[in-house]
Design a protein around this motif. Structure first.
Motif, short mmCIF file in Angstrom:
data_model
loop_
_atom_site.label_atom_id
_atom_site.label_comp_id
_atom_site.label_asym_id
_atom_site.label_seq_id
_atom_site.Cartn_x
_atom_site.Cartn_y
_atom_site.Cartn_z
N LEU A 3 0.18 -1.16 0.51
CA LEU A 3 -0.26 0.00 -0.23
C LEU A 3 0.75 1.28 -0.51
CD1 LEU A 3 -2.89 1.95 0.57
CD2 LEU A 3 -2.16 0.58 2.90
N SER A 20 -2.41 0.58 -3.49
CA SER A 20 -2.26 -0.60 -3.53
C SER A 20 -1.63 -1.08 -5.05
CB SER A 20 -2.61 -2.04 -2.90
OG SER A 20 -3.63 -1.68 -1.55
N GLN A 87 6.00 4.51 1.25
CA GLN A 87 5.06 2.59 1.01
C GLN A 87 4.71 2.72 2.90
OE1 GLN A 87 7.91 0.10 -0.32
NE2 GLN A 87 6.28 -1.77 0.84
#
Length: 90
Positions: A3, A20, A87
């Motif tokens: 994600l 994602s 991230q």
């Protein structure tokens, strides 16, 4: 897939988006194409079109001393549009 959180800043306003993906690059629909109207008040429709056309130019650069954080600067209408990708999940 990880994600990623994208923070887009333009002229003092910010918009946050998540998606994602296999990597943080190349997914401009997540952070650029789908910015809601009014989320970045100074990003007029014509400036948004300029941003979309320039979104693939340049590279994301790793943010020094941070893990899984990258940034990219794009000039839009003579001002900096900063995109930070983080991230946030593996």
């Amino acid at each position: 897939m990880p994600l990623y959180t994208y923070v887009v800043s333009y002229r003092g306003a910010s918009h946050v988006a998540q998606g994602s993906h296999s990597n943080f690059k190349g997914f401009i629909s997540t952070w650029c194409s789908n910015i809601p109207s009014g989320a970045l008040p100074d990003l007029t429709p014509s400036l948004h079109k300029e941003l979309v056309s320039k979104a693939y130019q340049g590279d994301f650069m790793a943010v020094p001393n941070k893990v899984h954080v990258w940034r990219k600067s794009i000039e839009v209408g003579g001002n900096e549009c900063l995109v930070v990708a983080v991230q946030t999940e593996r």
